[in-house]
Motif scaffolding. Structure first.
Motif, mmCIF file in Angstrom:
data_model
loop_
_atom_site.group_PDB
_atom_site.id
_atom_site.type_symbol
_atom_site.label_atom_id
_atom_site.label_comp_id
_atom_site.label_asym_id
_atom_site.label_seq_id
_atom_site.Cartn_x
_atom_site.Cartn_y
_atom_site.Cartn_z
ATOM 1 N N PHE A 68 -0.782 185.741 101.942
ATOM 2 C CA PHE A 68 -0.170 187.055 101.751
ATOM 3 C C PHE A 68 -1.125 188.054 101.107
ATOM 4 C CE2 PHE A 68 3.564 184.441 102.328
ATOM 5 C CZ PHE A 68 4.388 185.260 103.087
ATOM 6 N N VAL B 244 11.215 178.847 108.142
ATOM 7 C CA VAL B 244 11.167 180.307 108.071
ATOM 8 C C VAL B 244 12.255 180.755 107.102
ATOM 9 C CG1 VAL B 244 11.446 182.434 109.388
ATOM 10 C CG2 VAL B 244 10.340 180.448 110.448
ATOM 11 N N GLY C 213 5.380 191.262 101.166
ATOM 12 C CA GLY C 213 5.667 191.590 102.559
ATOM 13 C C GLY C 213 6.003 190.376 103.398
ATOM 14 N N LYS C 214 5.751 190.480 104.716
ATOM 15 C CA LYS C 214 6.103 189.432 105.675
ATOM 16 C C LYS C 214 4.860 188.969 106.420
ATOM 17 C CE LYS C 214 10.649 191.426 106.539
ATOM 18 N NZ LYS C 214 11.558 191.963 107.547
ATOM 19 N N LYS C 215 4.810 187.689 106.714
ATOM 20 C CA LYS C 215 3.752 187.082 107.529
ATOM 21 C C LYS C 215 4.399 186.052 108.435
ATOM 22 C CE LYS C 215 -0.150 188.693 105.656
ATOM 23 N NZ LYS C 215 -1.385 189.056 106.229
ATOM 24 N N LYS D 103 12.807 183.406 103.159
ATOM 25 C CA LYS D 103 12.215 184.256 102.129
ATOM 26 C C LYS D 103 12.000 183.408 100.882
ATOM 27 C CE LYS D 103 12.526 188.619 99.772
ATOM 28 N NZ LYS D 103 13.083 189.948 99.772
ATOM 29 N N ASP E 164 6.434 192.758 95.971
ATOM 30 C CA ASP E 164 6.781 192.256 97.304
ATOM 31 C C ASP E 164 5.498 192.141 98.119
ATOM 32 O OD1 ASP E 164 7.799 191.614 99.771
ATOM 33 O OD2 ASP E 164 9.175 193.309 99.885
#
Length: 163
Positions: free
Chosen positions: A67, A142, A57-59, A144, A55
């Motif tokens: 990432f 936006v 993560g988030k950005k 995943k 994973d």
């Protein structure tokens, strides 16, 4: 007469002991022996085990969403009897023009490319890792994102592969 019985009993006892003792001395005793044992060592399994999930993560949404990088661990378990190395190839199972995935110095695509190629290995477990980098460019939504890397382990010498 008593002495005759004692004498006869004594002689009979001696004869019996002689016969029994004689049989023991003449018996065909086996005092040693041999057992042949055998065992064969055969080529065993060669397996590849890789980290199942990474994973990044988030950005936040941007023109370029980098990432960064993470290590993907792998283990090549090799009981083949040869220690002349192996190669691990990888490819992406889907096409996404906005995504860039690098394993080591290799940019992945839907075509397999060698990403790990040690020239020697040990019998048993060979644990290591490869650096994975992930970035997206031109993303407008936006959500995943999920990608799958397909790995392939090749064991053997170049001349074996060529045959």
């Amino acid at each position: 007469m008593k002495n005759k019985y004692v004498l006869m009993s004594g002689l009979l006892g001696i004869v019996l002991v002689g016969l029994v003792g004689g049989k023991q001395a003449l018996a065909d005793d086996t005092l040693n022996g041999n057992t042949a044992i055998s065992a064969e060592v055969t080529a065993g399994d060669v397996t590849l085990d890789v980290d199942k999930n990474i994973d990044f993560g988030k950005k936040a949404l941007a023109d370029i969403v980098d990432f960064g990088s993470q290590d993907i661990g792998y283990t090549v378990t090799d009981y083949s009897g040869t220690t002349d190395g192996y190669s691990i190839s990888a490819k992406l199972t889907d096409k996404d023009e906005t995504r860039t995935v690098k394993l080591g110095d290799t940019v992945l695509s839907t075509d397999a490319a060698v990403v790990v190629k040690p020239t020697s290995n040990k019998v048993g477990e060979n644990k290591d890792k490869v650096k994975a980098a992930l970035s997206y460019e031109g993303v407008t939504s936006v959500k995943k994102f999920t990608s799958t890397i397909e790995w392939t382990l090749t064991k053997g010498r170049t001349e074996q592969i060529g045959e």
